[in-house]
Design an enzyme around this catalytic site. Sequence first.
Site, short mmCIF file in Angstrom:
data_model
loop_
_atom_site.label_atom_id
_atom_site.label_comp_id
_atom_site.label_asym_id
_atom_site.label_seq_id
_atom_site.Cartn_x
_atom_site.Cartn_y
_atom_site.Cartn_z
N THR A 168 7.57 2.08 -9.53
CA THR A 168 6.79 0.92 -10.58
C THR A 168 6.96 2.47 -12.11
OG1 THR A 168 5.19 0.91 -9.34
CG2 THR A 168 4.50 -0.15 -11.67
N ARG A 196 0.97 -10.20 -1.86
CA ARG A 196 0.17 -9.66 -2.57
C ARG A 196 0.63 -8.81 -3.76
NH1 ARG A 196 1.16 -3.53 -4.81
NH2 ARG A 196 0.07 -3.08 -4.63
N GLY A 198 -0.57 -6.85 -6.68
CA GLY A 198 -1.01 -4.96 -7.07
C GLY A 198 -1.45 -4.69 -8.31
N GLY A 222 -2.00 0.67 -6.13
CA GLY A 222 -2.71 -0.04 -6.68
C GLY A 222 -3.26 -1.17 -6.92
N1 ASP Z 1 1.20 0.16 -8.47
C1 ASP Z 1 2.02 -0.64 -8.01
C2 ASP Z 1 1.70 -1.30 -6.61
O1 ASP Z 1 0.80 -0.96 -6.01
C3 ASP Z 1 3.34 0.22 -7.03
C4 ASP Z 1 3.84 1.70 -7.20
O2 ASP Z 1 3.10 2.29 -8.95
O3 ASP Z 1 4.24 3.01 -7.19
O4 ASP Z 1 2.17 -2.67 -6.39
#
Ligand code: ASP
Length: 310
Positions: A168, A196, A198, A222
């Site tokens: 991300t 889904r 996040g 997330g």
């Molecule tokens: N925060 C992101 C999510 O949960 C994923 C990540 O940052 O790796 O979709």
Amino acid sequence: MSHEPGPVLIGSANAEVGMDRGREILEDGGSALDAVEAVIRAVEDNPEDHTVGYGGYPNLLGEVELDASIMDGSTRRAGCVGALRGYRAAISVARGVLERLPHVLVVGEGAARLAAEMGLEAEDLLTEEAEKVWRDGLEGRGELGRIGEMMLSRVASLATDPDRAAGTVDVIARDQYGNLVSGVSTSGWAWKYPGRLGDSPIIGAGNYCDSRYGAAGCTGWGELAIRAGTARSAVARLAAGASVGEAGEAVIRDIVELETDGHHPLMHLVVMGADGTHAGFTTRAEGAQYVWWARGMSAPEMAERTVVPV
Ligand code: ASP
């Protein structure tokens, strides 16, 4: 770190590929909104980054679904998209929600429809390389032939282990007028359950910005940032007088206290104060970096994040 007030740009380490674009915009007197979008677009275009945009890892069904958000700290207007398919520039579609719609969050087909109305080009986001990793992972478990008909809830544990979910991009910019803008873009948790969302498209969870006090952005697991309202909590602490260091550490400690069924509560956070001071945080024991640039620097640099012990 603190600086003379002026343009400042920070982001997760993978934002490095776009930092120069953002720096040029800010040095030319451009807006924080344009700088954040430009940096994130470069990451969305990077096929080697499997956590953002084109080339991102898909969901359980092999479909790439993108989440993104952008928040203007001077108006506290925000635009977010979730589960966007077929368009790589999720951050621009999020900006489209902010600027063109009386809404904050648009998902799925509606988000794709807006992307088309904005004139963005539809394409298949699943690269051969990402498809191979997805296929190999499911084939190894003998699931691939049946994946379309299965009760996916029974195989949701095939999703990447939360201990390893990482990626991300998040970016925060302060322009020369003192406006702060924060943006986040992601393909989310690899092999996630379809639909889904996040924390990245959720204002208050993975992203929050208020030019009076500061901004915060999360990357990592997330679900935890949603449960703890992490980005909003960080900015609320800044508003109450905490420094960026105090605010960031406090909200990560709050995450560490969540029940996680024994999984490591992986979370990374970047925080910027209204004056451009900034800091990064991580629960990764090995540490992690974030990238930053401020007026007067010839190039962006990496800085260490404060490790908050789990
Ligand atoms: N925060 C992101 C999510 O949960 C994923 C990540 O940052 O790796 O979709």
